[in-house]
Scaffold this motif. Structure first.
Motif, PDB file in Angstrom:
ATOM      1  N   PHE A 187     -54.795  -5.703  -0.476  1.00 15.18           N
ATOM      2  CA  PHE A 187     -53.662  -5.913   0.585  1.00 15.18           C
ATOM      3  C   PHE A 187     -52.746  -4.914   0.587  1.00 15.18           C
ATOM      4  CE2 PHE A 187     -55.337  -9.883  -0.660  1.00 15.18           C
ATOM      5  CZ  PHE A 187     -55.138 -11.078   0.508  1.00 15.18           C
ATOM      6  N   GLY A 188     -51.996  -4.830   1.871  1.00 13.13           N
ATOM      7  CA  GLY A 188     -50.783  -3.931   1.850  1.00 13.13           C
ATOM      8  C   GLY A 188     -49.571  -4.646   1.628  1.00 13.13           C
ATOM      9  N   VAL A 189     -48.610  -3.936   1.189  1.00 10.57           N
ATOM     10  CA  VAL A 189     -47.134  -4.501   1.429  1.00 10.57           C
ATOM     11  C   VAL A 189     -46.599  -3.716   2.788  1.00 10.57           C
ATOM     12  CG1 VAL A 189     -44.662  -4.339   0.403  1.00 10.57           C
ATOM     13  CG2 VAL A 189     -46.955  -4.346  -1.134  1.00 10.57           C
ATOM     14  N   LEU A 190     -46.334  -4.775   3.744  1.00  8.39           N
ATOM     15  CA  LEU A 190     -45.962  -4.300   5.043  1.00  8.39           C
ATOM     16  C   LEU A 190     -44.310  -4.080   5.000  1.00  8.39           C
ATOM     17  CD1 LEU A 190     -47.772  -7.144   7.275  1.00  8.39           C
ATOM     18  CD2 LEU A 190     -48.168  -4.653   6.681  1.00  8.39           C
ATOM     19  N   HIS A 191     -43.538  -4.993   4.074  1.00  8.01           N
ATOM     20  CA  HIS A 191     -42.209  -4.836   3.958  1.00  8.01           C
ATOM     21  C   HIS A 191     -41.612  -5.706   2.771  1.00  8.01           C
ATOM     22  CE1 HIS A 191     -38.074  -3.940   5.260  1.00  8.01           C
ATOM     23  NE2 HIS A 191     -37.731  -5.073   5.029  1.00  8.01           N
ATOM     24  N   VAL A 204     -38.690 -10.854  -0.986  1.00  4.83           N
ATOM     25  CA  VAL A 204     -39.692 -11.652  -0.403  1.00  4.83           C
ATOM     26  C   VAL A 204     -40.702 -10.532   0.000  1.00  4.83           C
ATOM     27  CG1 VAL A 204     -40.453 -12.686   1.672  1.00  4.83           C
ATOM     28  CG2 VAL A 204     -38.224 -13.564   0.619  1.00  4.83           C
ATOM     29  N   PHE A 205     -41.835 -10.447  -0.372  1.00  2.00           N
ATOM     30  CA  PHE A 205     -42.888  -9.309  -0.199  1.00  2.00           C
ATOM     31  C   PHE A 205     -43.821  -9.870   0.917  1.00  2.00           C
ATOM     32  CE2 PHE A 205     -41.683  -8.528  -4.334  1.00  2.00           C
ATOM     33  CZ  PHE A 205     -41.890  -7.022  -4.559  1.00  2.00           C
ATOM     34  N   GLU A 206     -43.729  -9.149   2.068  1.00  4.49           N
ATOM     35  CA  GLU A 206     -44.755  -9.382   3.285  1.00  4.49           C
ATOM     36  C   GLU A 206     -45.890  -8.628   3.079  1.00  4.49           C
ATOM     37  OE1 GLU A 206     -44.233  -8.947   8.011  1.00  4.49           O
ATOM     38  OE2 GLU A 206     -42.340  -8.571   6.826  1.00  4.49           O
ATOM     39  N   VAL A 207     -47.080  -9.258   2.999  1.00  5.38           N
ATOM     40  CA  VAL A 207     -48.252  -8.725   2.672  1.00  5.38           C
ATOM     41  C   VAL A 207     -49.039  -8.966   3.603  1.00  5.38           C
ATOM     42  CG1 VAL A 207     -47.782  -8.596   0.081  1.00  5.38           C
ATOM     43  CG2 VAL A 207     -49.134 -10.414   0.962  1.00  5.38           C
ATOM     44  N   CYS A 208     -50.292  -8.144   3.657  1.00  4.81           N
ATOM     45  CA  CYS A 208     -51.319  -8.282   4.777  1.00  4.81           C
ATOM     46  C   CYS A 208     -52.499  -7.919   4.032  1.00  4.81           C
ATOM     47  CB  CYS A 208     -50.995  -7.721   5.925  1.00  4.81           C
ATOM     48  SG  CYS A 208     -52.170  -7.813   7.311  1.00  4.81           S
ATOM     49  N   ASN A 209     -53.968  -8.510   4.230  1.00  2.21           N
ATOM     50  CA  ASN A 209     -55.037  -7.998   4.224  1.00  2.21           C
ATOM     51  C   ASN A 209     -55.711  -7.657   5.413  1.00  2.21           C
ATOM     52  OD1 ASN A 209     -58.209  -8.508   4.250  1.00  2.21           O
ATOM     53  ND2 ASN A 209     -57.825  -8.327   1.891  1.00  2.21           N
ATOM     54  N   PRO A 210     -55.919  -6.310   5.871  1.00  7.24           N
ATOM     55  CA  PRO A 210     -56.506  -5.863   7.195  1.00  7.24           C
ATOM     56  C   PRO A 210     -57.587  -6.526   7.847  1.00  7.24           C
ATOM     57  CG  PRO A 210     -55.577  -3.854   5.958  1.00  7.24           C
ATOM     58  CD  PRO A 210     -55.678  -5.152   4.943  1.00  7.24           C
ATOM     59  N   GLY A 211     -58.532  -6.508   6.886  1.00 11.19           N
ATOM     60  CA  GLY A 211     -59.980  -7.489   7.393  1.00 11.19           C
ATOM     61  C   GLY A 211     -59.477  -9.013   7.675  1.00 11.19           C
TER      62      GLY A 211
END
Length: 72
Positions: free
Chosen positions: A27-31, A52-59
Protein backbone atom coordinates in the motif's frame (compact mmCIF):
# COMPACT_ATOMS: atom_id res chain seq x y z
CA UNK A 1 -13.09 1.37 8.90
CA UNK A 2 -11.38 1.18 12.25
CA UNK A 3 -8.58 -1.21 13.12
CA UNK A 4 -7.31 -0.75 16.64
CA UNK A 5 -4.16 -2.29 18.08
CA UNK A 6 -2.81 -1.33 21.47
CA UNK A 7 0.92 -0.79 21.90
CA UNK A 8 3.38 0.43 24.49
CA UNK A 9 5.31 2.35 21.82
CA UNK A 10 5.40 6.13 21.93
CA UNK A 11 2.88 7.70 19.54
CA UNK A 12 5.56 8.94 17.13
CA UNK A 13 7.19 5.49 16.90
CA UNK A 14 3.84 3.75 16.39
CA UNK A 15 3.02 6.23 13.59
CA UNK A 16 6.38 5.62 11.89
CA UNK A 17 6.02 1.84 12.22
CA UNK A 18 2.48 1.94 10.83
CA UNK A 19 3.61 3.85 7.73
CA UNK A 20 6.41 1.30 7.18
CA UNK A 21 4.07 -1.67 7.61
CA UNK A 22 1.55 -0.18 5.17
CA UNK A 23 4.24 0.18 2.49
CA UNK A 24 5.64 -3.30 3.24
CA UNK A 25 2.21 -4.75 2.41
CA UNK A 26 1.96 -3.06 -1.00
CA UNK A 27 0.00 0.00 0.00
CA UNK A 28 1.00 3.61 -0.28
CA UNK A 29 0.43 6.36 2.25
CA UNK A 30 -1.44 9.05 0.33
CA UNK A 31 -1.67 11.46 3.22
CA UNK A 32 -1.46 11.61 7.00
CA UNK A 33 -4.04 13.89 8.57
CA UNK A 34 -2.74 15.18 11.91
CA UNK A 35 -6.08 15.99 13.47
CA UNK A 36 -4.61 17.02 16.81
CA UNK A 37 -2.31 19.59 15.22
CA UNK A 38 -5.10 20.88 13.00
CA UNK A 39 -7.46 21.39 15.91
CA UNK A 40 -4.78 23.09 18.01
CA UNK A 41 -3.90 25.39 15.08
CA UNK A 42 -7.57 26.49 15.07
CA UNK A 43 -7.38 27.43 18.74
CA UNK A 44 -9.20 24.37 20.02
CA UNK A 45 -7.86 22.82 23.22
CA UNK A 46 -7.13 19.22 22.21
CA UNK A 47 -4.45 17.41 24.19
CA UNK A 48 -4.63 14.04 22.44
CA UNK A 49 -2.46 12.93 19.53
CA UNK A 50 -4.59 11.77 16.64
CA UNK A 51 -3.54 10.94 13.09
CA UNK A 52 -5.56 9.44 10.26
CA UNK A 53 -3.57 7.54 7.64
CA UNK A 54 -5.04 7.65 4.15
CA UNK A 55 -3.75 4.53 2.38
CA UNK A 56 -4.25 2.96 -1.02
CA UNK A 57 -3.31 -0.23 -2.83
CA UNK A 58 -2.96 0.74 -6.51
CA UNK A 59 -4.02 -2.68 -7.84
CA UNK A 60 -7.12 -2.82 -5.68
CA UNK A 61 -7.97 0.79 -6.49
CA UNK A 62 -7.78 0.05 -10.24
CA UNK A 63 -10.09 -2.94 -9.82
CA UNK A 64 -12.65 -0.97 -7.85
CA UNK A 65 -12.54 2.01 -10.20
CA UNK A 66 -12.95 -0.18 -13.28
CA UNK A 67 -16.16 -1.73 -11.92
CA UNK A 68 -19.35 -0.25 -13.25
CA UNK A 69 -21.28 0.23 -10.03
CA UNK A 70 -24.26 1.79 -11.82
CA UNK A 71 -24.97 -1.52 -13.57
CA UNK A 72 -25.78 -3.25 -10.27
Amino acid sequence: MYYIVETNKPFSQASTDLASAVMHHGFGVLHVHDLGATLRSKGIAFDEECKVFEVCNPGQAATVLSTDNLAR
